[in-house]
Design a protein around this motif. Sequence first.
Motif: not given
Length: 183
Positions: A135-156
């Motif tokens: 499952p992906a995880q929201l890791v950056d919501e500093t701005s309401a216009y930009i989001a950082g989401v970490e997504v696990p894959t078989d390569a990291g």
Amino acid sequence: MRARGLATVTTAIAVAIALAGCTGSAEPDPSTPAPTPSATGPTMPDLDKLTPAPTDAIDTETGEKITPNVLPSWDDAARAAAVELATKAMSAFAHPELDYDTWWKAVEPLLTQQAAEDYAYVDPVNIPARKVTGPAQLVDETSAYIAGVEVPTDAGVYTVILSRVDGASPWLVERFTPPEGTH
């Protein structure tokens, strides 16, 4: 030889004098008022005293009604949409076995215009990830216009950077950032 050295020095002095004359007068113009320094720096206008934009304005060129953009905010729906789009985009992106046209057809609609230009020349065979593994995880919501989401894959874990134009616009991918150490 000595005459040539003297000529060079004389030329250099003449050039320096000529350039010094190009800098303008050292005396300030008495008719120009001096700026008054501010001890507090710039001030913000009182936004409550400004006239709001009309809600029924018409664009004179197109004849269409101008509507103000909806300001984005972070709520459960925005967070869920960001995570969902990042997962969908990474799932489409992580297919190095696909031919370019098939891969691009799935990835391109999920990208911002700038990202589409940036990724248009990517050869999917060079992508190290083959699938999303968790499952992906929201890791950056500093701005309401930009989001950082970490997504696990078989390569990291990839970080997918998303953006949106306003609160009514969908999230789109700005960047796929691979795990450190992958190419």
